[in-house]
Design an enzyme around this catalytic site. Structure first.
Site, PDB file in Angstrom:
ATOM      1  N   CYS A 209       0.788  -1.142  -0.022  1.00 28.46           N
ATOM      2  CA  CYS A 209      -0.222  -0.026   0.015  1.00 28.46           C
ATOM      3  C   CYS A 209       0.704   1.249  -0.039  1.00 28.46           C
ATOM      4  O   CYS A 209       1.707   1.449  -0.886  1.00 28.46           O
ATOM      5  CB  CYS A 209      -0.978   0.020   1.226  1.00 28.46           C
ATOM      6  SG  CYS A 209      -2.426   1.243   1.003  1.00 28.46           S
TER       7      CYS A 209
ATOM      8  N   HIS B 109      -3.569  -4.687  -0.438  1.00 33.22           N
ATOM      9  CA  HIS B 109      -3.248  -5.276   0.952  1.00 33.22           C
ATOM     10  C   HIS B 109      -3.548  -6.900   0.724  1.00 33.22           C
ATOM     11  O   HIS B 109      -4.555  -7.326   0.838  1.00 33.22           O
ATOM     12  CB  HIS B 109      -4.247  -4.829   1.929  1.00 33.22           C
ATOM     13  CG  HIS B 109      -4.062  -3.358   2.451  1.00 33.22           C
ATOM     14  ND1 HIS B 109      -3.003  -3.203   3.313  1.00 33.22           N
ATOM     15  CD2 HIS B 109      -4.523  -2.221   1.873  1.00 33.22           C
ATOM     16  CE1 HIS B 109      -3.039  -1.736   3.457  1.00 33.22           C
ATOM     17  NE2 HIS B 109      -3.905  -1.373   2.684  1.00 33.22           N
TER      18      HIS B 109
ATOM     19  N   GLU C 200      -2.748  -9.047   2.768  1.00 36.96           N
ATOM     20  CA  GLU C 200      -3.005  -9.542   4.126  1.00 36.96           C
ATOM     21  C   GLU C 200      -4.519  -9.401   4.438  1.00 36.96           C
ATOM     22  O   GLU C 200      -5.096 -10.122   5.236  1.00 36.96           O
ATOM     23  CB  GLU C 200      -2.194  -8.991   5.254  1.00 36.96           C
ATOM     24  CG  GLU C 200      -2.711  -7.419   5.537  1.00 36.96           C
ATOM     25  CD  GLU C 200      -2.302  -6.550   4.795  1.00 36.96           C
ATOM     26  OE1 GLU C 200      -2.331  -5.271   5.037  1.00 36.96           O
ATOM     27  OE2 GLU C 200      -1.759  -6.584   3.671  1.00 36.96           O
TER      28      GLU C 200
END
Length: 202
Positions: free
Chosen positions: A80, A182, A184
């Site tokens: 990001c 992202h 994750e």
């Protein structure tokens, strides 16, 4: 299996990245210490917030210099805002120097759609980045951002997405990788990306 250091410089959702890597079986350390970065087998640079603030925090802790030293030796993944910091310069608020790993700059997304861009968008891959191994065009990942990178060289672009016009979703320059989205927070596809990255230096 060696250790992956997640850079702590006062910006970013460190725990969620650490939890994802731990779930995949990797040993992680959240640190802004130079010795830890030197010993790491790979480094993740997360980031949430404004480019100028993040760049200044990296510089104040001399982490910009340390990351430059490590970039020639081991894989680095920017996530990001962490990806945006990989570029030469950011144009958020005021022109601010980035890390200079990827030639280009960061600017506000030009789109007819609402900003920030929040949600799931599909990827189009190019230049065969190893962190996308096992994934196919059309894979959906999760974005939250209002600014995006503008790469000077098409050879540094690893993936595109569309939010109105096309925009750079991922980059790769040597050992340096970046995901505007992202991983994750991107489900199984995101975990595959993190797994691929974690296995690069094994």
């Amino acid at each position: 299996m060696g250790q992956i250091v997640i850079v702590d410089y006062g910006v970013g959702n460190l725990k969620s990245v650490s939890n994802a890597m731990g779930y995949l079986g990797f040993s992680t350390c959240i640190s802004g210490d130079r010795t830890d970065l030197e010993r790491a087998d790979a480094i993740i640079l997360p980031g949430v917030g404004a480019f100028p603030d993040a760049a200044e925090k990296l510089k104040a802790q001399n982490l910009d210099r340390e990351l430059a030293l490590q970039a020639d030796k081991k894989p680095i993944l920017g996530i990001c805002l962490g990806m945006q910091l990989l570029f030469d310069m950011g144009r958020e608020g005021r022109p601010t120097a980035g890390l200079g790993f990827v030639p280009g700059w960061v600017e506000r997304i030009e789109t007819p759609y609402k900003l920030p861009h929040i949600g799931w968008n599909s990827l189009r891959f190019q230049n065969d980045s190893p962190i996308f191994r096992g994934l196919s065009d059309g894979t959906f990942v999760y974005f939250v951002h209002s600014f995006c990178g503008q790469a000077k060289n098409d050879s540094d672009v690893a993936a595109w997405t569309d939010y109105g016009p096309p925009m750079v979703a991922a980059v790769r320059h040597g050992n340096v990788f970046g995901c505007q989205f992202h991983p994750e927070k991107s489900g199984e596809a995101g975990l595959q990306i993190l797994k691929n990255f974690g296995e690069l230096n094994q």
